[in-house]
Design a protein around this motif. Structure first.
Motif, short mmCIF file in Angstrom:
data_model
loop_
_atom_site.label_atom_id
_atom_site.label_comp_id
_atom_site.label_asym_id
_atom_site.label_seq_id
_atom_site.Cartn_x
_atom_site.Cartn_y
_atom_site.Cartn_z
N PRO A 31 0.80 -1.23 0.00
CA PRO A 31 0.00 0.00 0.00
C PRO A 31 0.84 1.28 0.00
N SER A 32 2.04 1.22 0.56
CA SER A 32 2.88 2.42 0.61
C SER A 32 3.32 2.89 -0.78
N ASP A 33 3.18 2.07 -1.81
CA ASP A 33 3.56 2.46 -3.17
C ASP A 33 2.46 3.20 -3.91
N VAL A 34 1.32 3.43 -3.28
CA VAL A 34 0.16 3.97 -3.99
C VAL A 34 0.46 5.33 -4.62
N THR A 35 1.29 6.16 -3.98
CA THR A 35 1.57 7.49 -4.53
C THR A 35 2.51 7.44 -5.74
N GLN A 36 3.11 6.29 -6.00
CA GLN A 36 4.05 6.16 -7.11
C GLN A 36 3.42 5.54 -8.36
N LEU A 37 2.15 5.14 -8.26
CA LEU A 37 1.58 4.30 -9.31
C LEU A 37 0.37 4.90 -10.02
N GLY A 38 0.24 6.21 -10.00
CA GLY A 38 -0.75 6.87 -10.83
C GLY A 38 -2.19 6.72 -10.40
N LEU A 46 -2.42 25.20 3.63
CA LEU A 46 -2.76 23.85 3.19
C LEU A 46 -1.55 22.91 3.27
N SER A 47 -0.35 23.45 3.01
CA SER A 47 0.86 22.64 3.15
C SER A 47 1.08 22.25 4.60
N ARG A 48 0.76 23.15 5.53
CA ARG A 48 0.90 22.84 6.95
C ARG A 48 -0.09 21.74 7.37
N ILE A 49 -1.31 21.86 6.86
CA ILE A 49 -2.31 20.83 7.17
C ILE A 49 -1.88 19.48 6.61
N ALA A 50 -1.37 19.48 5.37
CA ALA A 50 -0.91 18.24 4.76
C ALA A 50 0.23 17.62 5.57
N ASP A 51 1.12 18.48 6.07
CA ASP A 51 2.24 17.97 6.88
C ASP A 51 1.74 17.36 8.18
N GLU A 52 0.73 17.98 8.79
CA GLU A 52 0.17 17.41 10.02
C GLU A 52 -0.42 16.03 9.77
N LEU A 53 -1.10 15.87 8.64
CA LEU A 53 -1.68 14.57 8.31
C LEU A 53 -0.60 13.53 8.07
N GLN A 73 2.29 13.49 9.50
CA GLN A 73 2.83 13.14 10.81
C GLN A 73 1.92 12.14 11.52
N VAL A 74 0.60 12.36 11.39
CA VAL A 74 -0.35 11.41 11.99
C VAL A 74 -0.22 10.05 11.33
N ALA A 75 -0.06 10.02 10.00
CA ALA A 75 0.07 8.76 9.27
C ALA A 75 1.33 8.00 9.68
N ALA A 76 2.37 8.73 10.07
CA ALA A 76 3.64 8.09 10.44
C ALA A 76 3.62 7.53 11.86
N ASP A 77 2.68 7.98 12.70
CA ASP A 77 2.62 7.52 14.09
C ASP A 77 2.21 6.04 14.18
#
Length: 236
Positions: A107-114, A223-230, A232-236
């Motif tokens: 699933p971690s490859d989803v951003t690389q596969l269009g 919006l970039s700050r919000i994306a970064d917060e998300l 960080q949550v995803a990495a926890d």
């Protein structure tokens, strides 16, 4: 086949005609639907093909799959590639006749596969892309299934398949492996995204609209700050 480009068409044939054409090498693909209510009910082998369903029995080691069964889908195909996609439900792919090659990506490859936002399918031709090394940042796994082989496909693992033999027959069994979180309502293919994701996409739309009247640089900053917060949550 490419689900997004719709480079195929739906046709109606008798099973005899379909089998004859597959044996003749035509590019056909059958993904069984419910015989009674194809628009509302998931496919079940024992209901849709009762005369042959007794020939397909899951081993006792897969009792949990049977207990949490969502659908059991007959798949018959000629020389046709399945598009790259993910399934929200876990499933097992049971190869009955012929040989098929699968490529799976975590699933971690989803951003690389269009995969476009909200889409569970991609138009990337994995077979050509792997040969050209254009997916060098991905982590593919290869599995070649012969008759009698069973492949476990965890939920959200991206995958595509191509026949090695001239034809293929398989049964694909989908089951619920989460205790909760599935979306309610109609879901014939068992591929509706989890309820939390559907709600989150609505929230994203509302958030983006709330910033639309601000200057571009200001909007990008927040919006970039919000994306970064998300992230960080995803990495926890």
């Amino acid at each position: 086949m490419d689900f997004l480009a719709k480079n195929f068409k739906y046709t109606t044939q008798t099973f005899k005609e379909f089998s004859r054409d597959v044996d003749a090498g035509k590019k056909l693909y059958l993904r069984a639907l419910s015989a009674d209510k194809p628009s509302d009910t998931p496919a079940r082998l024992e209901t849709d093909f009762p005369s042959i369903s007794q020939d397909f029995v899951l081993p006792p080691q897969l009792a949990m799959v049977q207990e949490r069964l969502f659908s059991s889908v007959l798949r018959v195909s000629g020389p046709v590639n399945m598009w790259l996609h993910y399934d929200v439900l876990a499933n097992i792919y049971c190869q009955l006749q012929g040989t098929k090659r699968f490529y799976l990506f975590p699933p971690s490859d989803v951003t690389q596969l269009g995969f476009a936002p909200g889409a569970s399918s991609s138009s990337i031709d994995v077979f050509s892309s792997l040969a050209s090394s254009s997916l060098s940042n991905c982590h593919p796994y290869e599995a070649v299934l012969a008759p009698g082989d069973v492949l476990f496909l965890p939920q959200l693992w991206l995958h595509t398949a191509t026949p090695v033999s001239s034809s293929s027959i398989a049964v694909n069994v989908f089951f619920r492996d989460l205790e909760k979180g599935y979306s309610s309502g109609r879901d014939v293919y068992g591929n509706r995204d989890l309820a939390a994701y559907e709600k989150a996409r609505q929230d994203v739309s509302r958030i983006s609209k709330s910033f639309k009247d601000l200057p571009r640089d200001t909007r990008q900053f927040y919006l970039s700050r919000i994306a970064d917060e998300l992230l960080q949550v995803a990495a926890d």
